[in-house]
Design a protein around this motif. Sequence first.
Motif, mmCIF file in Angstrom:
data_model
loop_
_atom_site.group_PDB
_atom_site.id
_atom_site.type_symbol
_atom_site.label_atom_id
_atom_site.label_comp_id
_atom_site.label_asym_id
_atom_site.label_seq_id
_atom_site.Cartn_x
_atom_site.Cartn_y
_atom_site.Cartn_z
ATOM 1 N N ALA A 1 0.835 -1.225 -0.199
ATOM 2 C CA ALA A 1 -0.089 -0.103 -0.093
ATOM 3 C C ALA A 1 0.740 1.406 -0.020
ATOM 4 C CB ALA A 1 -0.826 0.111 1.278
ATOM 5 N N LEU A 2 1.718 1.226 0.741
ATOM 6 C CA LEU A 2 2.829 2.300 0.665
ATOM 7 C C LEU A 2 3.517 2.390 -0.740
ATOM 8 C CD1 LEU A 2 4.510 2.106 4.254
ATOM 9 C CD2 LEU A 2 3.116 3.850 3.482
ATOM 10 N N ALA A 3 3.870 1.334 -1.268
ATOM 11 C CA ALA A 3 4.410 1.450 -2.710
ATOM 12 C C ALA A 3 3.497 1.943 -3.672
ATOM 13 C CB ALA A 3 4.773 0.040 -3.016
ATOM 14 N N GLU A 4 2.155 1.583 -3.513
ATOM 15 C CA GLU A 4 1.087 2.568 -4.363
ATOM 16 C C GLU A 4 1.102 3.955 -4.209
ATOM 17 O OE1 GLU A 4 -3.552 2.076 -5.503
ATOM 18 O OE2 GLU A 4 -2.854 1.256 -3.316
ATOM 19 N N LEU A 5 1.117 4.333 -2.851
ATOM 20 C CA LEU A 5 1.242 5.750 -2.519
ATOM 21 C C LEU A 5 2.503 6.331 -3.259
ATOM 22 C CD1 LEU A 5 -0.133 5.729 1.175
ATOM 23 C CD2 LEU A 5 -1.190 6.656 -0.897
ATOM 24 N N ALA A 6 3.763 5.867 -3.030
ATOM 25 C CA ALA A 6 4.944 5.928 -3.729
ATOM 26 C C ALA A 6 4.692 6.251 -5.112
ATOM 27 C CB ALA A 6 6.084 5.395 -3.554
ATOM 28 N N LEU A 7 4.056 5.240 -5.835
ATOM 29 C CA LEU A 7 3.953 5.310 -7.218
ATOM 30 C C LEU A 7 2.857 6.703 -7.478
ATOM 31 C CD1 LEU A 7 3.864 4.304 -10.237
ATOM 32 C CD2 LEU A 7 1.941 2.853 -9.504
ATOM 33 N N GLN A 8 2.156 7.039 -6.805
ATOM 34 C CA GLN A 8 1.119 8.058 -7.244
ATOM 35 C C GLN A 8 1.919 9.308 -6.853
ATOM 36 O OE1 GLN A 8 -3.406 6.442 -6.666
ATOM 37 N NE2 GLN A 8 -2.981 8.316 -5.710
ATOM 38 N N SER A 9 2.861 9.130 -5.729
ATOM 39 C CA SER A 9 3.527 10.528 -5.581
ATOM 40 C C SER A 9 4.736 10.846 -6.760
ATOM 41 C CB SER A 9 4.305 10.315 -4.364
ATOM 42 O OG SER A 9 5.145 11.221 -4.002
ATOM 43 N N LEU A 10 5.073 9.540 -7.127
ATOM 44 C CA LEU A 10 5.980 9.735 -8.429
ATOM 45 C C LEU A 10 5.277 10.350 -9.603
ATOM 46 C CD1 LEU A 10 8.849 8.927 -9.739
ATOM 47 C CD2 LEU A 10 7.784 6.834 -10.520
ATOM 48 N N LEU A 11 4.147 9.882 -9.743
ATOM 49 C CA LEU A 11 3.350 10.327 -10.906
ATOM 50 C C LEU A 11 3.352 11.840 -10.761
ATOM 51 C CD1 LEU A 11 1.074 7.281 -11.543
ATOM 52 C CD2 LEU A 11 2.761 8.084 -12.884
ATOM 53 N N ARG A 12 2.612 12.191 -9.407
ATOM 54 C CA ARG A 12 2.751 13.770 -9.456
ATOM 55 C C ARG A 12 3.998 14.492 -9.442
ATOM 56 N NH1 ARG A 12 1.421 13.322 -4.341
ATOM 57 N NH2 ARG A 12 -0.825 12.691 -4.780
ATOM 58 N N GLU A 13 5.094 13.781 -8.835
ATOM 59 C CA GLU A 13 6.385 14.488 -9.305
ATOM 60 C C GLU A 13 6.667 14.608 -10.689
ATOM 61 O OE1 GLU A 13 10.915 13.242 -8.377
ATOM 62 O OE2 GLU A 13 9.379 12.016 -7.083
ATOM 63 N N VAL A 14 6.538 13.498 -11.491
ATOM 64 C CA VAL A 14 7.007 13.720 -12.826
ATOM 65 C C VAL A 14 6.096 14.302 -13.979
ATOM 66 C CG1 VAL A 14 8.401 11.730 -12.785
ATOM 67 C CG2 VAL A 14 6.376 11.262 -13.625
ATOM 68 N N THR A 15 4.842 14.850 -13.308
ATOM 69 C CA THR A 15 4.069 15.446 -14.034
ATOM 70 C C THR A 15 3.515 16.774 -13.435
ATOM 71 O OG1 THR A 15 2.021 14.678 -12.800
ATOM 72 C CG2 THR A 15 2.818 13.334 -14.834
ATOM 73 N N GLU A 16 4.476 17.384 -12.662
ATOM 74 C CA GLU A 16 4.103 18.717 -11.931
ATOM 75 C C GLU A 16 4.131 19.762 -12.975
ATOM 76 O OE1 GLU A 16 6.293 19.765 -7.708
ATOM 77 O OE2 GLU A 16 7.639 19.014 -9.588
ATOM 78 N N HIS A 17 4.726 19.905 -14.019
ATOM 79 C CA HIS A 17 4.893 20.844 -14.884
ATOM 80 C C HIS A 17 3.503 20.846 -15.804
ATOM 81 C CE1 HIS A 17 6.224 17.385 -17.023
ATOM 82 N NE2 HIS A 17 6.149 17.819 -18.189
#
Length: 153
Positions: A41-57
Amino acid sequence: MTPRSRTNQLLYQAELLLQVPAGDDEHAEVRRMAAEEGALALAELALQSLLREVTEHARLPGHDWRELLGREGAGIAELQRLRDLAAREGSWLHWLVARLEALHGDDGAARRRGAAAGLIAVGGSGELGSGLDDCLRQAKVEIAALRETCQEW
């Protein structure tokens, strides 16, 4: 906290949860399964955070991994790279997505060790923790490469 920091924090917490000893009492097996599913479940949250990170712009309205990694996801190069990775059998992201889908299902993702009498063992149903540990190591390498690409822009 920045999306990058949050991604790092969640990955670290997932790794820590996988290292918690299950013990040797009558609850050890269930405790191990709970730690594995918690780390997933933490890995899922990390994946979503990564997606937010790489699509910030791109200032996207949402960052649900199912939507962004799906066919109808935004046409951003980093997302396409991750979509391709998720589609490639044997990749860490392909493995993770399959386990996340199981986590959200009625049976969950963690399994008891060994098959009970009368039950058919599912091929490749090895311990979730060791697979997730390997997945997280590979993910960190990919994340570093994605971050480098994002900084170039």
